[in-house]
Design an enzyme around this catalytic site. Structure first.
Site, short mmCIF file in Angstrom:
data_model
loop_
_atom_site.label_atom_id
_atom_site.label_comp_id
_atom_site.label_asym_id
_atom_site.label_seq_id
_atom_site.Cartn_x
_atom_site.Cartn_y
_atom_site.Cartn_z
N THR A 180 100.23 -67.04 -19.64
CA THR A 180 98.85 -66.66 -19.93
C THR A 180 98.68 -66.24 -21.39
OG1 THR A 180 98.40 -66.04 -17.66
CG2 THR A 180 97.08 -64.95 -19.32
N ASP A 191 104.51 -64.04 -14.35
CA ASP A 191 104.90 -64.13 -12.93
C ASP A 191 106.37 -63.81 -12.68
OD1 ASP A 191 102.32 -64.86 -12.53
OD2 ASP A 191 102.73 -66.79 -11.61
N1 DAS Z 1 101.22 -68.80 -14.68
C1 DAS Z 1 101.60 -67.44 -14.95
C2 DAS Z 1 102.99 -67.42 -15.59
O1 DAS Z 1 103.25 -68.22 -16.44
C3 DAS Z 1 100.59 -66.77 -15.71
C4 DAS Z 1 100.92 -65.53 -16.49
O2 DAS Z 1 101.48 -65.59 -17.55
O3 DAS Z 1 100.53 -64.44 -16.06
O4 DAS Z 1 103.78 -66.63 -15.22
#
Ligand code: DAS
Length: 333
Positions: free
Chosen positions: A17, A98
């Protein structure tokens, strides 16, 4: 590093993100992830140039939900090489949130250096109102550039808080205060100044048994999540998938439903290590507490959450096969 020169920090971009893009400023949930190059992200935070000489490398550009052993091993190898360079004072990794806690813990257990390594992400893309990425990244640079961050293991900075990679867990799907440690943060970064109040007590980096060794491959370890009415078929299916160990994210303090005991014992009889953990998110699962681990030749997780216990166990299995030695690892790291 002489106090008269700015520290040299290398920033490795991996996506997430923090590298995202939303169609509008109110897109905080529906947006494209992992699109903005790390160089561009840094250009938009001019304050960073005042505190460090920065080099960037775009080592990955993907959501961290896609990370597996290959990405962990690649990151470890690249960061280890950078840390060996006398010209590099610290490393920052921008990362999806994540599985950021898993990568951070893996590096905490395997890097052989006291130099600061800071992992950072964002809960909102840079295009959103009140985006958190720019300040998180600035704070990560502050930490990586600070001699105070040395020898504290891998650090995660989010929402002004400094967390130890051992303890930190992503604990919210959307809040800016998504990262939490059961024993609290190590400290804070406020207005470009880090303040530490605690230190990690368990072994890490230069004191970890894995930091000195080459690791080319990690064994498969699976997690089965308990719930009311959980089926023993989940254990049998996991056992058939070829894992070396199963972490059972049990209810409460590591309680195992009567139906499940036989399935787990059967898996153990087939040579698969069984770890009792808890799905609660914090607290200790005591050896021989809720279940007779000695009798079943099972392991108890101590206080680690299942997905981070998996990282520790994959590493442990590169060295040990005996239950006693594996249990010692859970007590030491
Ligand atoms: N898709 C998620 C990740 O890459 C998004 C984030 O960064 O929060 O972990």
């Amino acid at each position: 590093m002489s106090s008269s020169r700015k520290p040299n920090i290398v920033v490795l971009g991996t996506g997430g993100t923090i590298a995202g893009h939303g169609a509008s400023t109110v897109n905080t949930a529906a947006y494209a992830c992992s699109v903005r190059p790390i160089e561009q992200i840094l250009i938009e935070i001019p304050a960073i140039a005042l505190i460090a000489n920065v080099k960037t490398e775009q080592v990955l550009q993907m959501g961290s939900e896609n990370f597996g052993s290959a990405q962990l091993l690649m990151l470890r190898k690249r960061i280890a090489a950078l840390l060996q360079d006398d010209e590099v004072d610290g490393v920052v990794v921008t990362h999806g949130t994540d599985t950021l806690d898993e990568t951070a813990y893996f590096l905490h257990l395997t890097l052989n250096s006291v130099k600061p390594v800071v992992i950072v992400g964002a809960m909102r893309p840079p295009t959103a109102l009140s985006a958190d990425g720019p300040l998180n990244l600035y704070n990560a640079m502050v930490l990586a550039a600070s001699p105070e961050s040395q020898a504290k293991g891998i650090l995660v900075v989010a929402n002004d808080e400094i967390h130890s990679a051992r303890d930190v867990v992503k604990s919210s799907t959307f809040k800016l205060e998504a990262f939490a440690s059961p024993y609290g943060p190590l400290g804070y970064v406020v207005e470009g100044r880090p303040s530490f109040y605690r230190l990690p007590a368990r072994r890490h980096t230069v004191n970890s048994i894995w930091s000195g060794s080459e690791i080319h491959q990690l064994p498969e370890v699976g997690i089965v999540y308990a719930h009311g009415g959980v089926s023993p078929a989940a254990i049998a299916a996991m056992a058939r998938s070829g894992v070396s160990a199963i972490i059972y994210a049990a209810t409460g303090s590591g309680n195992v439903a009567a139906d499940m005991v036989d399935a787990l014992r059967q898996a153990r009889a087939e040579g698969i290590h069984i770890v009792r953990a808890s799905r609660t998110g914090s607290g200790i699962v005591m050896r021989n507490g809720a279940q007779p681990d000695d009798r079943y030749d099972w392991l108890a997780v101590d206080d680690q959450v299942p997905h981070k216990a998996r990282i520790l166990l994959m590493l442990a299995l590169t060295r040990y096969t005996a239950t006693r030695e594996l249990q010692d690892v859970f007590q030491a790291y």
